[in-house]
Write an enzyme that holds these catalytic residues in place. Sequence first.
Site, PDB file in Angstrom:
ATOM      1  CE  LYS A 193      52.258  25.986  60.647  1.00  0.00           C
ATOM      2  NZ  LYS A 193      50.863  25.935  60.148  1.00  0.00           N
TER       3      LYS A 193
ATOM      4  CD  GLU B  74      50.436  29.314  58.902  1.00  0.00           C
ATOM      5  OE1 GLU B  74      51.116  28.317  59.177  1.00  0.00           O
ATOM      6  OE2 GLU B  74      49.209  29.364  59.061  1.00  0.00           O
TER       7      GLU B  74
ATOM      8  CG  ASN C 112      47.103  26.010  57.348  1.00  0.00           C
ATOM      9  OD1 ASN C 112      47.688  25.020  57.800  1.00  0.00           O
ATOM     10  ND2 ASN C 112      47.390  27.241  57.726  1.00  0.00           N
TER      11      ASN C 112
ATOM     12  CD  GLU D  91      48.156  17.079  55.421  1.00  0.00           C
ATOM     13  OE1 GLU D  91      48.705  17.984  54.762  1.00  0.00           O
ATOM     14  OE2 GLU D  91      47.403  17.315  56.390  1.00  0.00           O
TER      15      GLU D  91
ATOM     16  CG  HIS E 242      44.698  21.707  57.297  1.00  0.00           C
ATOM     17  ND1 HIS E 242      44.947  21.304  56.003  1.00  0.00           N
ATOM     18  CD2 HIS E 242      45.507  20.935  58.084  1.00  0.00           C
ATOM     19  CE1 HIS E 242      45.877  20.361  56.002  1.00  0.00           C
ATOM     20  NE2 HIS E 242      46.235  20.116  57.259  1.00  0.00           N
TER      21      HIS E 242
ATOM     22  NE  ARG F   1      54.610  26.971  57.645  1.00  0.00           N
ATOM     23  CZ  ARG F   1      55.526  26.540  58.472  1.00  0.00           C
ATOM     24  NH1 ARG F   1      56.589  27.277  58.708  1.00  0.00           N
ATOM     25  NH2 ARG F   1      55.394  25.384  59.080  1.00  0.00           N
TER      26      ARG F   1
END
Lengths: 378, 378
Positions: A155, A249, A257, A197, A260, A253
Amino acid sequence: MPADMRAASKPIELRVDLKERSYPIYIGRDILGDGTCLAPYIPGNQVFIVTNETVGPLYLQTLTNALSIVLEPGCQIDEWVIPDGEIHKTLDTYRAVIDALIASRHDRSTTIIALGGGVVGDIAGFVAATYQRGVNFIQIPTTLLAQVDSSVGGKTGVNHTQGKNLIGSFYQPSCVLADIGVLDTLPEREYLAGLAEVIKYGVIADSEFFSWLEDSLAGLRAKLSEVTAEAILRCCRIKASVVARDERETGLRAILNFGHTFGHALEKITRYETYLHGEAVAIGMVLAMQLSRLSLGTSEADVQRLSRLLTNAGLPVKLPEGLDLAEFLNTMSLDKKVHRGCMRFVLVERLGRAQVSDEVDPEAVERVLLSSGLSTHD
Amino acid sequence: MPADMRAASKPIELRVDLKERSYPIYIGRDILGDGTCLAPYIPGNQVFIVTNETVGPLYLQTLTNALSIVLEPGCQIDEWVIPDGEIHKTLDTYRAVIDALIASRHDRSTTIIALGGGVVGDIAGFVAATYQRGVNFIQIPTTLLAQVDSSVGGKTGVNHTQGKNLIGSFYQPSCVLADIGVLDTLPEREYLAGLAEVIKYGVIADSEFFSWLEDSLAGLRAKLSEVTAEAILRCCRIKASVVARDERETGLRAILNFGHTFGHALEKITRYETYLHGEAVAIGMVLAMQLSRLSLGTSEADVQRLSRLLTNAGLPVKLPEGLDLAEFLNTMSLDKKVHRGCMRFVLVERLGRAQVSDEVDPEAVERVLLSSGLSTHD
């Protein structure tokens, strides 16, 4: 723990399997100063290093020295230092890097190296993805967050005033070098934000890893080489496995997140001034876990274990006071994780098992936010 | 010529084979107003059409009417009109489109449709490639040049003040719709500029097609439906075959740039004001053919046949007077086709057979330019 980690000279290699876009991640101590790792991934005779004003003074010289030794004489090495901070992850900063590449006449055979945290990696990666329609790219993440997150997945991108990462692309590096030695100079607060994370990977994909983190937290906080390297390796392995199954994604995937949707909104509403990304994600994960409890009946024990581990890791788990519910909801709805008009959430049935849901009851979201202290001004 | 072309209602379909990124090109008359062609390629309920101030007034209404009929009720259709012309193919125009998408809250399931020539296609394609890291994209090229060139290959991007297409990416559409009916409103000069690229395909890849063009030129200039459709089909087929073998232009694909090293420099040095892209490429092809004669011993007869066909197609074949040699050479060296410090040229051994060369003698380049009338000011 592989024996060679203790020798500290030979890095562990983890392969990210993306067919013709596969690449290795090297994890080890002080490998930044050893150009032999990088040399095979620099095919041309031009290198352009993007770093920031914090990391540059610490490691740029080490890297350029290492490159000068292993690359052919006459190889052109240029550097570009961007300001530090998420607020500089903009199209303007991107444009300045592009201008610099053109001014130094870098051609399509150049290699762009990102030396820094997530912001440097995202901008440099987007530059690499779009300069002359794509050039060779190497990542040297210098924060724990970047080592476990940005270094796998491809990304890249920049923020827009209306939201994070609204502009960007998927672009894979040719190699990633995670030097755990650089974590020694990382500010404590940033290191802990990276742990958020790390913990996320346990929550969404590996309950055994979550337990290992509960047991190893002291070693991790003390930045013991072996523990840190093991944590990075396991996170990258989880992420690599998820990304390999869903590079762009379209489905699975999205579980990465977790936390998030809430976290991004919190960062934005506090203008990226109050929280580091990992801190906002820590709070977001607790909210998402509470939402999971309302939506899927996830156990209160799991909610508590997550909250406790984050707290023990020195991370915030509660929203600040004084936020407005309507503003928070509106900010969330602008996030790019909105899918066909529905807000998308990652929910966790139980530790180690996540799912993506487009069908969360908006009332449940409101209840979670209200019970976390958000107020309604009317 | 397939019989169904004459019926004009059922388009020819040509498949561009790029594995999971494969897509169809539909070629036919007045298919723009028939939404059934497009509908299967619009998966979400948002559409964002990018067009320009010239094409918009002519065809935007036809397209939106067609879409409203075939898409589900409540589908959001937005439009964005950019100024006409290559000088607007900039990062600023790109940013304005991105801003508009965000302002209208288009999410990752949106479809971007480019309705226009190469500039619209390149900008809209770059937007599609980078908005939220990539959204669905459909091309409706409305110039002959775009129909035979930009619609195959996935090149997207914008110019930089220092050179063309320095910023961009490779991004494939989900379908392309080439409506030959729209060529009726295309200015004659632009139509002829498109013929330059049509002729290019014969020169680099298919001597039989080159002969067909010599024989069919009158029909092409008269825009006879059958002849035009056949020419577009054959060009797209050649380009698709080249691109399928080298999607990211690491080798073979570069032959498509025949005439472009000279042509881009000419466009730039005349500030994109004097020549249409195809006109500059026409002149560039003659220069590249003369360079081929010096470098590979290509026959004078082939040089003459190319020059004659271009002239008969109403295209320029000579550099304008008053250009400076040093400035021209310097401009060429800034082109992104420079590879590891060497200028890259596409040379033609004989009509229908091209090769890429990084080893052209710079003196030969100078000789070609000098014999074409460039002057040295010293």
